[in-house]
Design a protein around this motif. Structure first.
Motif, PDB file in Angstrom:
ATOM      1  N   UNK A  35     -25.681 -18.670 -45.213  1.00 48.66           N
ATOM      2  CA  UNK A  35     -24.453 -18.432 -44.470  1.00 48.66           C
ATOM      3  C   UNK A  35     -23.951 -16.999 -44.608  1.00 48.66           C
ATOM      4  N   UNK A  36     -23.155 -16.622 -43.648  1.00 47.51           N
ATOM      5  CA  UNK A  36     -22.636 -15.255 -43.546  1.00 47.51           C
ATOM      6  C   UNK A  36     -21.536 -14.998 -44.570  1.00 47.51           C
ATOM      7  N   UNK A  37     -21.608 -13.830 -45.210  1.00 54.13           N
ATOM      8  CA  UNK A  37     -20.514 -13.374 -46.075  1.00 54.13           C
ATOM      9  C   UNK A  37     -19.989 -12.025 -45.574  1.00 54.13           C
ATOM     10  N   UNK A  38     -20.347 -11.700 -44.330  1.00 55.86           N
ATOM     11  CA  UNK A  38     -19.920 -10.490 -43.630  1.00 55.86           C
ATOM     12  C   UNK A  38     -20.561  -9.218 -44.171  1.00 55.86           C
ATOM     13  N   UNK A  39     -21.709  -9.353 -44.835  1.00 55.23           N
ATOM     14  CA  UNK A  39     -22.479  -8.188 -45.292  1.00 55.23           C
ATOM     15  C   UNK A  39     -23.064  -7.403 -44.120  1.00 55.23           C
ATOM     16  N   UNK A  40     -23.037  -7.988 -42.938  1.00 51.03           N
ATOM     17  CA  UNK A  40     -23.586  -7.327 -41.750  1.00 51.03           C
ATOM     18  C   UNK A  40     -22.693  -6.201 -41.235  1.00 51.03           C
ATOM     19  N   UNK A  41     -21.493  -6.067 -41.754  1.00 57.27           N
ATOM     20  CA  UNK A  41     -20.580  -5.027 -41.258  1.00 57.27           C
ATOM     21  C   UNK A  41     -21.264  -3.670 -41.286  1.00 57.27           C
ATOM     22  N   UNK A  42     -21.158  -2.967 -40.169  1.00 52.44           N
ATOM     23  CA  UNK A  42     -21.790  -1.659 -40.041  1.00 52.44           C
ATOM     24  C   UNK A  42     -23.211  -1.740 -39.502  1.00 52.44           C
ATOM     25  N   UNK A  43     -23.680  -2.953 -39.196  1.00 55.34           N
ATOM     26  CA  UNK A  43     -25.007  -3.131 -38.611  1.00 55.34           C
ATOM     27  C   UNK A  43     -24.846  -3.680 -37.196  1.00 55.34           C
ATOM     28  N   UNK A  44     -25.950  -3.846 -36.504  1.00 53.36           N
ATOM     29  CA  UNK A  44     -25.908  -4.406 -35.154  1.00 53.36           C
ATOM     30  C   UNK A  44     -25.944  -5.936 -35.152  1.00 53.36           C
ATOM     31  N   UNK A  45     -26.032  -6.554 -36.326  1.00 53.52           N
ATOM     32  CA  UNK A  45     -26.160  -8.002 -36.427  1.00 53.52           C
ATOM     33  C   UNK A  45     -24.809  -8.706 -36.459  1.00 53.52           C
ATOM     34  N   UNK A  46     -24.773  -9.883 -35.861  1.00 56.97           N
ATOM     35  CA  UNK A  46     -23.615 -10.763 -35.918  1.00 56.97           C
ATOM     36  C   UNK A  46     -24.114 -12.152 -36.307  1.00 56.97           C
ATOM     37  N   UNK A  47     -23.295 -12.946 -36.996  1.00 60.08           N
ATOM     38  CA  UNK A  47     -23.736 -14.289 -37.365  1.00 60.08           C
ATOM     39  C   UNK A  47     -23.825 -15.189 -36.135  1.00 60.08           C
ATOM     40  N   UNK A  48     -24.533 -16.299 -36.292  1.00 63.11           N
ATOM     41  CA  UNK A  48     -24.618 -17.307 -35.237  1.00 63.11           C
ATOM     42  C   UNK A  48     -23.805 -18.518 -35.687  1.00 63.11           C
ATOM     43  N   UNK A  49     -22.936 -18.976 -34.800  1.00 57.77           N
ATOM     44  CA  UNK A  49     -22.087 -20.136 -35.077  1.00 57.77           C
ATOM     45  C   UNK A  49     -22.895 -21.414 -34.820  1.00 57.77           C
ATOM     46  N   UNK A  50     -22.857 -22.330 -35.779  1.00 61.11           N
ATOM     47  CA  UNK A  50     -23.539 -23.619 -35.654  1.00 61.11           C
ATOM     48  C   UNK A  50     -22.518 -24.719 -35.890  1.00 61.11           C
ATOM     49  N   UNK A  51     -22.375 -25.618 -34.924  1.00 65.50           N
ATOM     50  CA  UNK A  51     -21.453 -26.753 -35.066  1.00 65.50           C
ATOM     51  C   UNK A  51     -22.280 -28.014 -35.241  1.00 65.50           C
ATOM     52  N   UNK A  52     -22.057 -28.705 -36.336  1.00 61.49           N
ATOM     53  CA  UNK A  52     -22.814 -29.919 -36.647  1.00 61.49           C
ATOM     54  C   UNK A  52     -22.364 -31.065 -35.743  1.00 61.49           C
TER      55      UNK A  52
END
Length: 79
Positions: A35-52
């Motif tokens: 899961x995302x902890x927002x370490x992507x800040x400053x990169x081109x990546x964004x998390x993907x939302x998954x709804x169970x």
């Protein structure tokens, strides 16, 4: 697009809860994989939302290269 980090080759088995939303790490840098902890800040990546849709064990991609992201599609077997 840059290549994401690969925290592990195998998928992460996670027990998800029906109706709950999860943010899957796409960059591979999160310390809270899968899961995302927002370490992507400053990169081109964004998390993907998954709804169970149901409470079950699902397999989130660990290699970050699945065509079925955020879930594993077996791509890691060819890496």
């Amino acid at each position: 697009m840059a290549e994401p980090d690969m925290p592990q080759k195998e998928p992460y088995a996670v027990d998800v809860e029906e109706g709950k939303t999860y943010l899957w790490c796409r960059c591979g840098k999160s310390a809270k994989q899968p899961f995302c902890d927002f370490s992507h800040k400053g990169t081109e990546f964004l998390p993907i939302r998954y709804r169970a849709e149901a409470s079950a064990t699902v397999y989130f991609c660990g290699c970050k290269r699945s065509a079925g992201a955020p879930l594993c599609d077996g791509t890691h077997n060819s890496l």
